[in-house]
Design a protein around this motif. Structure first.
Motif, PDB file in Angstrom:
ATOM      1  N   ALA A 232      35.482  31.395  43.249  1.00  0.00           N
ATOM      2  CA  ALA A 232      34.063  31.248  43.587  1.00  0.00           C
ATOM      3  C   ALA A 232      33.453  32.561  44.056  1.00  0.00           C
ATOM      4  O   ALA A 232      32.234  32.758  43.952  1.00  0.00           O
ATOM      5  CB  ALA A 232      33.890  30.176  44.656  1.00  0.00           C
ATOM      6  N   THR A 233      34.267  33.473  44.557  1.00  0.00           N
ATOM      7  CA  THR A 233      33.752  34.775  44.992  1.00  0.00           C
ATOM      8  C   THR A 233      33.653  35.757  43.839  1.00  0.00           C
ATOM      9  O   THR A 233      33.200  36.891  44.033  1.00  0.00           O
ATOM     10  CB  THR A 233      34.663  35.381  46.083  1.00  0.00           C
ATOM     11  OG1 THR A 233      35.953  35.690  45.511  1.00  0.00           O
ATOM     12  CG2 THR A 233      34.816  34.433  47.253  1.00  0.00           C
ATOM     13  N   GLY A 234      34.088  35.330  42.642  1.00  0.00           N
ATOM     14  CA  GLY A 234      34.019  36.199  41.474  1.00  0.00           C
ATOM     15  C   GLY A 234      35.328  36.863  41.123  1.00  0.00           C
ATOM     16  O   GLY A 234      35.402  37.650  40.168  1.00  0.00           O
ATOM     17  N   GLU A 235      36.399  36.579  41.874  1.00  0.00           N
ATOM     18  CA  GLU A 235      37.697  37.182  41.576  1.00  0.00           C
ATOM     19  C   GLU A 235      38.227  36.633  40.255  1.00  0.00           C
ATOM     20  O   GLU A 235      38.050  35.461  39.933  1.00  0.00           O
ATOM     21  CB  GLU A 235      38.686  36.878  42.709  1.00  0.00           C
ATOM     22  CG  GLU A 235      39.971  37.687  42.630  1.00  0.00           C
ATOM     23  CD  GLU A 235      40.810  37.565  43.893  1.00  0.00           C
ATOM     24  OE1 GLU A 235      41.952  38.051  43.895  1.00  0.00           O
ATOM     25  OE2 GLU A 235      40.314  36.978  44.886  1.00  0.00           O
ATOM     26  N   LYS A 236      38.900  37.479  39.479  1.00  0.00           N
ATOM     27  CA  LYS A 236      39.441  37.080  38.193  1.00  0.00           C
ATOM     28  C   LYS A 236      40.639  36.145  38.379  1.00  0.00           C
ATOM     29  O   LYS A 236      41.323  36.198  39.404  1.00  0.00           O
ATOM     30  CB  LYS A 236      39.858  38.306  37.381  1.00  0.00           C
ATOM     31  CG  LYS A 236      38.707  39.229  37.018  1.00  0.00           C
ATOM     32  CD  LYS A 236      37.689  38.526  36.133  1.00  0.00           C
ATOM     33  CE  LYS A 236      36.587  39.474  35.700  1.00  0.00           C
ATOM     34  NZ  LYS A 236      35.560  38.787  34.865  1.00  0.00           N
ATOM     35  N   PRO A 237      40.873  35.260  37.374  1.00  0.00           N
ATOM     36  CA  PRO A 237      41.916  34.231  37.528  1.00  0.00           C
ATOM     37  C   PRO A 237      43.305  34.758  37.862  1.00  0.00           C
ATOM     38  O   PRO A 237      43.962  34.236  38.771  1.00  0.00           O
ATOM     39  CB  PRO A 237      41.902  33.517  36.173  1.00  0.00           C
ATOM     40  CG  PRO A 237      40.521  33.713  35.656  1.00  0.00           C
ATOM     41  CD  PRO A 237      40.121  35.074  36.113  1.00  0.00           C
ATOM     42  N   LEU A 238      43.791  35.780  37.166  1.00  0.00           N
ATOM     43  CA  LEU A 238      45.172  36.225  37.396  1.00  0.00           C
ATOM     44  C   LEU A 238      45.356  36.933  38.739  1.00  0.00           C
ATOM     45  O   LEU A 238      46.323  36.630  39.461  1.00  0.00           O
ATOM     46  CB  LEU A 238      45.644  37.100  36.239  1.00  0.00           C
ATOM     47  CG  LEU A 238      45.837  36.353  34.915  1.00  0.00           C
ATOM     48  CD1 LEU A 238      46.363  37.283  33.839  1.00  0.00           C
ATOM     49  CD2 LEU A 238      46.782  35.167  35.085  1.00  0.00           C
ATOM     50  N   PRO A 239      44.466  37.864  39.132  1.00  0.00           N
ATOM     51  CA  PRO A 239      44.617  38.434  40.482  1.00  0.00           C
ATOM     52  C   PRO A 239      44.530  37.377  41.582  1.00  0.00           C
ATOM     53  O   PRO A 239      45.295  37.418  42.562  1.00  0.00           O
ATOM     54  CB  PRO A 239      43.449  39.433  40.567  1.00  0.00           C
ATOM     55  CG  PRO A 239      43.164  39.803  39.155  1.00  0.00           C
ATOM     56  CD  PRO A 239      43.423  38.555  38.363  1.00  0.00           C
ATOM     57  N   ALA A 240      43.623  36.419  41.425  1.00  0.00           N
ATOM     58  CA  ALA A 240      43.510  35.346  42.421  1.00  0.00           C
ATOM     59  C   ALA A 240      44.787  34.526  42.464  1.00  0.00           C
ATOM     60  O   ALA A 240      45.265  34.141  43.545  1.00  0.00           O
ATOM     61  CB  ALA A 240      42.315  34.454  42.088  1.00  0.00           C
ATOM     62  N   ALA A 241      45.366  34.252  41.289  1.00  0.00           N
ATOM     63  CA  ALA A 241      46.596  33.463  41.228  1.00  0.00           C
ATOM     64  C   ALA A 241      47.753  34.194  41.901  1.00  0.00           C
ATOM     65  O   ALA A 241      48.557  33.584  42.612  1.00  0.00           O
ATOM     66  CB  ALA A 241      46.939  33.150  39.778  1.00  0.00           C
ATOM     67  N   ARG A 242      47.854  35.500  41.694  1.00  0.00           N
ATOM     68  CA  ARG A 242      48.952  36.256  42.312  1.00  0.00           C
ATOM     69  C   ARG A 242      48.822  36.278  43.826  1.00  0.00           C
ATOM     70  O   ARG A 242      49.822  36.230  44.546  1.00  0.00           O
ATOM     71  CB  ARG A 242      48.970  37.683  41.744  1.00  0.00           C
ATOM     72  CG  ARG A 242      49.364  37.744  40.270  1.00  0.00           C
ATOM     73  CD  ARG A 242      49.560  39.187  39.798  1.00  0.00           C
ATOM     74  NE  ARG A 242      49.961  39.198  38.395  1.00  0.00           N
ATOM     75  CZ  ARG A 242      49.139  39.413  37.386  1.00  0.00           C
ATOM     76  NH1 ARG A 242      47.828  39.624  37.624  1.00  0.00           N
ATOM     77  NH2 ARG A 242      49.579  39.398  36.139  1.00  0.00           N
ATOM     78  N   THR A 243      47.589  36.331  44.309  1.00  0.00           N
ATOM     79  CA  THR A 243      47.383  36.320  45.758  1.00  0.00           C
ATOM     80  C   THR A 243      47.760  34.965  46.355  1.00  0.00           C
ATOM     81  O   THR A 243      48.407  34.892  47.411  1.00  0.00           O
ATOM     82  CB  THR A 243      45.910  36.631  46.092  1.00  0.00           C
ATOM     83  OG1 THR A 243      45.570  37.921  45.588  1.00  0.00           O
ATOM     84  CG2 THR A 243      45.676  36.597  47.594  1.00  0.00           C
ATOM     85  N   VAL A 244      47.377  33.883  45.690  1.00  0.00           N
ATOM     86  CA  VAL A 244      47.577  32.538  46.244  1.00  0.00           C
ATOM     87  C   VAL A 244      48.972  31.991  45.927  1.00  0.00           C
ATOM     88  O   VAL A 244      49.640  31.411  46.792  1.00  0.00           O
ATOM     89  CB  VAL A 244      46.500  31.572  45.720  1.00  0.00           C
ATOM     90  CG1 VAL A 244      46.787  30.144  46.176  1.00  0.00           C
ATOM     91  CG2 VAL A 244      45.117  32.007  46.178  1.00  0.00           C
ATOM     92  N   PHE A 245      49.424  32.172  44.668  1.00  0.00           N
ATOM     93  CA  PHE A 245      50.680  31.543  44.234  1.00  0.00           C
ATOM     94  C   PHE A 245      51.877  32.477  44.294  1.00  0.00           C
ATOM     95  O   PHE A 245      53.014  32.037  44.165  1.00  0.00           O
ATOM     96  CB  PHE A 245      50.539  31.028  42.794  1.00  0.00           C
ATOM     97  CG  PHE A 245      49.426  30.040  42.609  1.00  0.00           C
ATOM     98  CD1 PHE A 245      49.306  28.928  43.433  1.00  0.00           C
ATOM     99  CD2 PHE A 245      48.478  30.221  41.601  1.00  0.00           C
ATOM    100  CE1 PHE A 245      48.279  28.014  43.267  1.00  0.00           C
ATOM    101  CE2 PHE A 245      47.447  29.304  41.422  1.00  0.00           C
ATOM    102  CZ  PHE A 245      47.345  28.204  42.265  1.00  0.00           C
ATOM    103  N   GLY A 246      51.630  33.778  44.465  1.00  0.00           N
ATOM    104  CA  GLY A 246      52.735  34.725  44.498  1.00  0.00           C
ATOM    105  C   GLY A 246      53.144  35.159  43.102  1.00  0.00           C
ATOM    106  O   GLY A 246      52.322  35.192  42.179  1.00  0.00           O
ATOM    107  N   ASP A 247      54.409  35.505  42.954  1.00  0.00           N
ATOM    108  CA  ASP A 247      54.929  35.984  41.678  1.00  0.00           C
ATOM    109  C   ASP A 247      54.752  34.915  40.597  1.00  0.00           C
ATOM    110  O   ASP A 247      55.250  33.796  40.731  1.00  0.00           O
ATOM    111  CB  ASP A 247      56.408  36.337  41.820  1.00  0.00           C
ATOM    112  CG  ASP A 247      56.981  36.881  40.527  1.00  0.00           C
ATOM    113  OD1 ASP A 247      57.627  36.084  39.793  1.00  0.00           O
ATOM    114  OD2 ASP A 247      56.771  38.064  40.236  1.00  0.00           O
ATOM    115  N   LEU A 248      54.047  35.264  39.517  1.00  0.00           N
ATOM    116  CA  LEU A 248      53.709  34.258  38.508  1.00  0.00           C
ATOM    117  C   LEU A 248      54.908  33.868  37.653  1.00  0.00           C
ATOM    118  O   LEU A 248      54.976  32.738  37.162  1.00  0.00           O
ATOM    119  CB  LEU A 248      52.561  34.761  37.625  1.00  0.00           C
ATOM    120  CG  LEU A 248      51.232  34.986  38.346  1.00  0.00           C
ATOM    121  CD1 LEU A 248      50.133  35.342  37.352  1.00  0.00           C
ATOM    122  CD2 LEU A 248      50.825  33.766  39.164  1.00  0.00           C
TER     123      LEU A 248
END
Length: 535
Positions: A232-248
């Motif tokens: 919602a803040t405009g962050e791209k899906p993959l960087p946001a996922a790495r921050t929240v979910f860790g190592d993809l």
């Protein structure tokens, strides 16, 4: 809007000629959120209606969403056999559908158990209503995998006779898909649909798996909420996922182990409130025949035959205004089919201009609408069709005749007086000002009222977003479109609308360029977002 298909059926009476006596008398059940038609048993209809309302109550309890009045109910047609719906839409691969069209949201469903891909009619409708609920209740930029995963996760909810409810059961109809496409492709899953529109093998199965894993984790989906907040803040899906979910890669391995292991699910007896009021009524023979003809028109298969049968029924003098109005809608459908075929035939010919609406079917549609209005001057559907035709001609002619525009708009106003809650009349009233290139005093209120009644309808959402941009609220308009831009089926309308709003911001224009907008939907002509998804 979101309309994934599943195992649904239709009765053979749908394809019977109206010159023959209809064998089925249809019944109607009205509840707080649904209008359900069925030619089956009344007790079965009541049970089905109660289960749908119970499901709505569970979702509001689970996601802490209070009921909001003023929403259009979903119309559901409960039918009998798989072959009927396949004939209805002209494909043996289609088992049924849900559609959030401008003229109203409806679904085709079947009575009885599963069979085809282990899907019952109830499970299908739970899936579709989960989509509907998301678009109505969540103003978030949900990614494609969550849009489908959310619906698949909730589709397996079951209710016990003792008042208990079960959630998180495996989506068994996705088992073969997950077995065959055994690579989760986590980065593509998280970032799809991409700019190239490439297909992800096993998208629905892996979307269910990821959603199920996250919702059944000890934090009960908290990471999903955190991920959405970043998007919602405009962050791209993959960087946001790495921050929240860790190592993809680790997340991918965890997901693959999850779907291949024993799927755990929950059972609860925690009480929640839901509307238990079901009002039953029985249609007359003529009303039943009219309903079957309307279903055939919605199915769009052999539409010329349906148009002819509607004309024959109208000549009988029973419900003739309704029949002529449906006939007008059938003629418009034939016009749109003809345009689509023309565009496909000339798609590689740059020298050929786009075929505009206004051919013989268009003329016939106006004649049928006029006949309906001669019988009933206040007829809702006939006035909407007549107003559409008049305003479309003015728009194509780039008319600045304010009196002619007011005359066309008057039909939408009559429709609004006939039914002040009808969202289409409100929307088309507002859209006529945009097409005229003039800012009407009630324009924004009409757009907003239409959207509030049916947020799941693509045209209403895009129309309101454009109007917010007209008022200088560009970011609010774009925020309204983010979920559309992530639609796993039809991302193009949302993305194009965002591009138009950015162009409006840059140029200061009050209205977007609507030259490539289909008259029947606020979506690109070269996109089939006005069609139902069929599986």
């Amino acid at each position: 809007m979101l309309r994934i298909l599943a195992a649904l059926t239709a009765c053979l009476a749908l394809l019977a000629s109206p010159a023959q006596a209809a064998d089925d008398i249809w019944k109607r059940a009205d509840t707080q959120h649904f209008t359900i038609y069925s030619a089956g048993d009344e007790d079965e209809l009541t049970d089905f209606a109660n289960d749908l309302e119970r499901f709505d109550g569970l979702l509001r309890f689970w996601y802490d969403k209070p009921d909001r009045p003023g929403k259009d109910p979903i119309t559901i047609y409960l039918l009998d056999g798989k072959r009927g719906v396949q004939k209805l839409v002209g494909s043996r691969y289609v088992a049924g559908y849900y559609s959030s069209e401008i003229e109203g949201t409806y679904a085709i469903a079947h009575r009885g158990g599963g069979g085809w891909r282990s899907l019952t009619g109830q499970r299908v409708l739970f899936h579709e209503y989960a989509h509907h609920f998301m678009f109505n209740e969540f103003a978030v930029p949900a990614p494609a995998w969550l849009i489908e995963g959310f619906a698949e996760f909730l589709a397996t909810v079951e209710f016990g006779e003792d008042g208990s409810w079960t959630y998180g059961k495996p989506a068994t109809h996705r088992g073969a898909e997950l077995s065959y496409y055994d690579d989760a492709q986590i980065e593509r899953l998280l970032s799809w649909p991409d700019e190239e529109g490439r297909v992800i093998a096993g998208f629905y199965g892996w979307s269910w798996g990821l959603t199920h894993m996250l919702y059944t984790a000890p934090d009960r989906g908290a990471r999903i909420s955190a991920y959405i907040d970043r998007l919602a803040t405009g962050e791209k899906p993959l960087p946001a996922a790495r921050t929240v979910f860790g190592d993809l890669r680790q997340l991918e391995r965890q997901l693959e182990r999850h779907v291949r292991g024993d799927i755990e699910y929950g059972v609860s007896a925690e009480p929640f409130s839901w509307s238990q009021d079901v009002s039953l009524s029985t249609l007359s023979l003529a009303e039943s025949r009219m309903l079957e003809l309307r279903l055939r028109r919605l199915g769009r298969n052999k539409l010329e035959d349906t148009r002819d049968d509607l004309a024959a029924f109208a000549r009988e003098g029973t419900l003739s205004a309704d029949a002529y109005a449906e006939m007008a809608m059938a003629e418009l459908g034939l016009e749109q089919i003809g345009r689509a075929e023309y565009k496909e035939e000339h798609k590689d010919d740059d020298a050929v201009e786009d075929k505009e609406m206004g051919g013989p079917y268009f003329v016939a549609a106006e004649a049928a609408a006029d006949r309906a209005l001669a019988v009933d001057p206040g007829h809702l559907r006939a006035n909407i069709v007549k107003g559409r035709i008049l305003s479309h001609r003015l728009y194509e002619d780039e008319s600045t005749d304010s009196e002619a525009w007011a005359h066309a708009r008057r039909h939408f106003q009559i429709a609004n007086r006939t039914d002040p809650t009808n969202a289409e009349a409100l929307y088309r009233f507002a859209l006529s000002y945009a097409r005229e290139g003039r800012e009407g005093s009630m324009m924004h209120d009409a757009y907003l009222a239409a959207f509030n009644r049916a947020p799941q309808t693509t045209a209403f959402r895009i129309g309101l977003a454009y109007d917010l941009a007209r008022l200088g609220r560009y970011d609010d308009g774009i925020a309204l479109l983010q979920m559309l831009a992530n639609d796993p089926h039809f991302p193009k309308p949302g993305r194009r609308a965002i591009e138009r709003i950015e162009a409006m911001r840059e140029s200061g224009a009050k209205f977007p360029d609507l030259s490539d907008i289909d008259d029947d939907d606020e979506a690109d002509d070269d996109d089939d977002s006005g069609a139902d998804d069929k599986d």
